[in-house]
Design a protein around this motif. Structure first.
Motif, short mmCIF file in Angstrom:
data_model
loop_
_atom_site.label_atom_id
_atom_site.label_comp_id
_atom_site.label_asym_id
_atom_site.label_seq_id
_atom_site.Cartn_x
_atom_site.Cartn_y
_atom_site.Cartn_z
N SER A 22 0.72 -1.16 -0.01
CA SER A 22 -0.08 0.11 0.11
C SER A 22 0.86 1.10 0.03
O SER A 22 0.57 2.33 -0.58
CB SER A 22 -0.70 0.05 1.30
OG SER A 22 -1.83 -1.13 1.25
N PHE A 125 -7.10 -3.04 -1.97
CA PHE A 125 -7.76 -3.08 -0.64
C PHE A 125 -8.82 -4.33 -0.70
O PHE A 125 -9.30 -4.72 0.51
CB PHE A 125 -8.45 -1.86 -0.53
CG PHE A 125 -7.43 -0.79 0.14
CD1 PHE A 125 -7.62 -0.59 1.58
CD2 PHE A 125 -6.75 0.02 -0.69
CE1 PHE A 125 -6.70 0.53 2.25
CE2 PHE A 125 -5.91 0.68 0.09
CZ PHE A 125 -5.98 0.94 1.35
N ARG A 129 -9.27 -7.17 2.15
CA ARG A 129 -10.75 -7.28 2.83
C ARG A 129 -10.74 -8.82 3.07
O ARG A 129 -11.23 -9.54 3.98
CB ARG A 129 -11.98 -6.40 2.25
CG ARG A 129 -13.16 -6.85 2.88
CD ARG A 129 -13.24 -6.54 4.22
NE ARG A 129 -14.60 -6.89 4.84
CZ ARG A 129 -15.64 -6.28 5.12
NH1 ARG A 129 -15.25 -4.66 4.79
NH2 ARG A 129 -16.70 -6.44 5.83
N VAL A 139 -11.23 -6.44 10.69
CA VAL A 139 -11.19 -6.10 9.54
C VAL A 139 -10.88 -4.50 9.51
O VAL A 139 -10.19 -3.97 8.72
CB VAL A 139 -12.59 -6.25 8.76
CG1 VAL A 139 -12.55 -5.33 7.67
CG2 VAL A 139 -12.82 -7.77 8.55
N SER A 143 -7.77 -2.50 7.59
CA SER A 143 -8.03 -1.64 6.69
C SER A 143 -7.60 -0.34 7.20
O SER A 143 -7.01 0.44 6.22
CB SER A 143 -9.40 -1.69 6.32
OG SER A 143 -9.71 -0.55 5.17
N SER A 144 -7.73 0.32 8.31
CA SER A 144 -7.34 1.80 8.67
C SER A 144 -5.84 1.84 8.60
O SER A 144 -5.38 2.88 8.11
CB SER A 144 -8.03 2.07 10.23
OG SER A 144 -9.48 2.02 10.06
N ARG A 147 -4.97 2.19 5.00
CA ARG A 147 -5.15 3.38 4.59
C ARG A 147 -4.30 4.58 4.99
O ARG A 147 -4.03 5.60 4.43
CB ARG A 147 -6.80 3.59 4.91
CG ARG A 147 -7.09 5.01 4.07
CD ARG A 147 -7.14 4.72 2.73
NE ARG A 147 -7.73 5.96 2.05
CZ ARG A 147 -6.93 7.30 1.90
NH1 ARG A 147 -5.51 7.14 2.31
NH2 ARG A 147 -7.24 8.17 1.03
N LEU A 327 -14.69 0.78 3.87
CA LEU A 327 -15.45 -0.21 4.68
C LEU A 327 -16.92 -0.23 4.77
O LEU A 327 -17.53 -1.40 4.65
CB LEU A 327 -14.90 -0.25 6.15
CG LEU A 327 -13.38 -0.38 6.19
CD1 LEU A 327 -12.85 -0.07 7.71
CD2 LEU A 327 -12.93 -1.80 5.83
N GLN A 330 -18.23 -1.72 1.58
CA GLN A 330 -17.89 -3.25 1.62
C GLN A 330 -19.03 -3.80 2.45
O GLN A 330 -19.63 -5.10 2.16
CB GLN A 330 -16.56 -3.44 1.98
CG GLN A 330 -15.46 -3.13 1.08
CD GLN A 330 -14.00 -3.29 1.85
OE1 GLN A 330 -13.76 -3.55 2.90
NE2 GLN A 330 -12.89 -3.15 0.83
N THR A 341 -15.31 -1.77 -3.11
CA THR A 341 -14.15 -0.76 -3.11
C THR A 341 -14.04 0.07 -4.49
O THR A 341 -13.56 1.38 -4.47
CB THR A 341 -12.68 -1.61 -3.03
OG1 THR A 341 -12.84 -2.43 -2.03
CG2 THR A 341 -11.69 -0.53 -3.02
#
Length: 394
Positions: A22, A125, A129, A139, A143-144, A147, A327, A330, A341
């Protein structure tokens, strides 16, 4: 023993690989985007109209390609292979911009390669997930943190982009971007997992026919478009507003952007933590309240100190919607991580197109202050729309 197992779980090498990918892909993108208008003006030597046209066509192409590839990514093939293909197109695109100065070639072949390359981030992403769901990893926080890597990339990328372009030239700049994408491909190939497809339930199959049939997805998409249009209007207009209207130094624009980007990182991590406790919807509504306060402040305050202080609200607004918004899509579209996404990233691109059209017209006819009055109204509208979307606990 329990703490040791927890530590080993947190240091999962695949988890770290997602973070690294990322960040690297984010840096490569952040190297190219900030100086693109400068490149088209100085190197390709085109007028401002053709620069604007390039950005518009690039955004539209990105939306079209993303939507086409998103549907296929959720039903066919290995998502990791699609990410590798997109990164390969990113390498070719960077090399094209490094060694080509023909506008027609750049706006055709370059835009096509760029549009395919832009699919890489949402697919990374989406894969993350799916991996988190399969491995029972938390999750939201996962993801945070991912990001946050993109925000960190945008703290580092723009200053480095200008330094490379102005000191060493655009050939060096785009070559460095190509090299980073190439390294990212190696990391993706060697470390990221291939996650098997999850068989969709009958209810999910009905949703997969078209996400637009779900009124909740439609509402969230429209709200997201409005949010990102507000943010893009600010990014486009702010350097002109502080220099031409407020008479403040031009370098303050870079300082404001850098401050906001830096503050976004801890805010994203905090948002991920509290979203687990309170849900995604309350966090998004909090972000929109912060956005409303930010644009109201832009209208009311004009001093350097006040503008710097307002970046806390700006960072809360963008930091939360950038991490939690994806999120939420999703969660509303279970079994379709790629499409969800892509819906989120498409809302960003759509907001960019709308913002470009509005900002230029509004500032030219009514002055720069009008841009922030409209952004304030739009943020309120986005809050009302988002308040009608249900929260989904996962």
């Amino acid at each position: 023993m329990k703490s040791l197992l927890t530590r080993q779980r947190r240091l999962n090498p695949i988890y770290l690989s997602f973070m690294a990918v990322s960040f690297m892909v984010g840096v490569a993108g952040a190297l190219q985007a900030p100086t693109l208008s400068l490149f088209l003006t100085r190197e390709v030597q085109v007028r401002p109209f053709w620069v604007g046209l390039f950005f518009t066509i690039n955004a539209i192409a990105g939306i079209a390609i993303s939507l086409l590839m998103a549907k296929r990514s959720d039903t066919q093939g290995d998502r990791r292979n699609l990410i590798l293909f997109c990164c390969l197109m990113a390498v070719l695109n960077a090399l094209l911009f490094a060694f080509n100065r023909h506008y027609l070639t750049l706006i055709t072949a370059g835009v096509l390669l760029s549009a395919i390359a832009s699919v890489a981030i949402p697919q990374i992403f989406a894969l993350a997930r799916e991996y988190a769901d399969q491995s029972a990893r938390e999750v939201v926080m996962f993801s945070s943190v991912m990001r946050a890597q993109l925000s960190l990339a945008w703290v580092i990328g723009p200053p480095l982009s200008f330094a490379l372009a102005l000191n060493y030239g655009f050939v060096t700049l785009f070559s460095v971007a190509a090299a980073i994408f190439l390294l990212s491909m190696v990391l993706i190939w060697r470390t990221l997992p291939s996650v098997p497809r999850v068989v969709a339930t009958p209810e999910q199959v009905l949703t997969q026919l078209s996400p637009w049939r779900d009124s909740q997805v439609r509402l969230l998409f429209i709200a997201s478009v409005v949010m990102w249009a507000c943010n893009t209007m600010y990014i486009i207009d702010m350097p002109l507003y502080i220099s031409a209207t407020l008479g403040l130094p031009e370098k303050l624009a870079g300082l404001l952007m850098g401050t906001a980007a830096g503050l976004e990182i801890p805010i994203m991590l905090l948002a991920g933590h509290y979203a687990r406790r309170y849900g995604k919807r309350p966090m998004m509504l909090l972000a929109l309240v912060a956005g409303i306060l930010f644009y109201l402040g832009m209208v009311l305050f004009t001093s350097r100190t006040a503008l710097m202080a307002l970046q806390l609200f700006n960072a809360a607004f963008i930091g939360i919607i950038a991490g939690i918004g994806m999120l939420w899509f999703q969660d509303l579209m279970p079994g379709r991580a790629g499409a969800a996404t892509t819906m989120f990233t498409t809302s960003i691109s759509t907001g960019l197109i709308i913002a470009g059209l509005i900002q230029g017209t509004l500032s030219e006819r009514f002055g720069h202050e009008a841009v922030y009055w409209l952004a304030l109204v739009m943020a309120i509208v986005a809050l009302l729309l988002a308040a009608r979307v249900r929260d989904v606990r996962t």
